[in-house]
Design a protein around this motif. Sequence first.
Motif, mmCIF file in Angstrom:
data_model
loop_
_atom_site.group_PDB
_atom_site.id
_atom_site.type_symbol
_atom_site.label_atom_id
_atom_site.label_comp_id
_atom_site.label_asym_id
_atom_site.label_seq_id
_atom_site.Cartn_x
_atom_site.Cartn_y
_atom_site.Cartn_z
ATOM 1 N N SER A 31 -26.587 77.850 15.252
ATOM 2 C CA SER A 31 -25.721 78.369 16.528
ATOM 3 C C SER A 31 -25.941 79.829 16.911
ATOM 4 O O SER A 31 -26.098 79.993 18.055
ATOM 5 N N THR A 32 -26.248 80.741 16.173
ATOM 6 C CA THR A 32 -26.487 82.135 16.601
ATOM 7 C C THR A 32 -27.702 82.089 17.220
ATOM 8 O O THR A 32 -28.015 82.574 18.257
ATOM 9 N N PHE A 33 -28.762 81.398 16.824
ATOM 10 C CA PHE A 33 -30.092 81.110 17.192
ATOM 11 C C PHE A 33 -30.038 80.591 18.773
ATOM 12 O O PHE A 33 -30.663 81.361 19.697
ATOM 13 N N GLU A 34 -29.135 79.914 18.922
ATOM 14 C CA GLU A 34 -29.052 79.161 20.340
ATOM 15 C C GLU A 34 -28.549 80.234 21.347
ATOM 16 O O GLU A 34 -29.038 80.151 22.313
ATOM 17 N N LYS A 35 -27.646 81.163 20.799
ATOM 18 C CA LYS A 35 -27.199 81.887 21.804
ATOM 19 C C LYS A 35 -28.201 83.005 22.136
ATOM 20 O O LYS A 35 -28.211 83.508 22.955
ATOM 21 N N LYS A 36 -29.018 83.283 21.113
ATOM 22 C CA LYS A 36 -29.756 84.407 21.161
ATOM 23 C C LYS A 36 -31.369 84.311 21.379
ATOM 24 O O LYS A 36 -31.952 85.157 21.504
ATOM 25 N N ASP A 46 -24.124 78.217 5.921
ATOM 26 C CA ASP A 46 -24.898 79.309 6.605
ATOM 27 C C ASP A 46 -26.088 79.007 7.517
ATOM 28 O O ASP A 46 -26.090 79.418 8.449
ATOM 29 N N GLU A 104 -24.489 77.902 10.760
ATOM 30 C CA GLU A 104 -23.997 79.221 11.467
ATOM 31 C C GLU A 104 -25.427 80.005 12.098
ATOM 32 O O GLU A 104 -25.331 80.387 13.317
ATOM 33 N N ARG A 105 -26.525 80.005 11.445
ATOM 34 C CA ARG A 105 -27.461 80.571 11.927
ATOM 35 C C ARG A 105 -28.073 79.767 13.158
ATOM 36 O O ARG A 105 -28.750 80.377 14.032
#
Length: 67
Positions: free
Chosen positions: A24-29, A18, A21-22
């Motif tokens: 990874s998502t943070f880097e995109k957003k 988790d 994944e968070r």
Amino acid sequence: MKEMLDLLGLVIATVQEDKKERLSTFEKKKKKMTEEDVEEFFEDLQRIDKILSYVMEITGVCLRTVP
């Protein structure tokens, strides 16, 4: 006792996945996030890290109580 330790191992794996994944998502957003959003994100990560600390504490207690 073994079943509980196995379950704790699954908890660790789930929490680590988790967190990965968070991040990874943070880097995109992160470019679209406000400073407050970023701060909240890192507070969430700290809460996730507490779970790992709790699991280590539980495991330590179990290891000290088993003869």
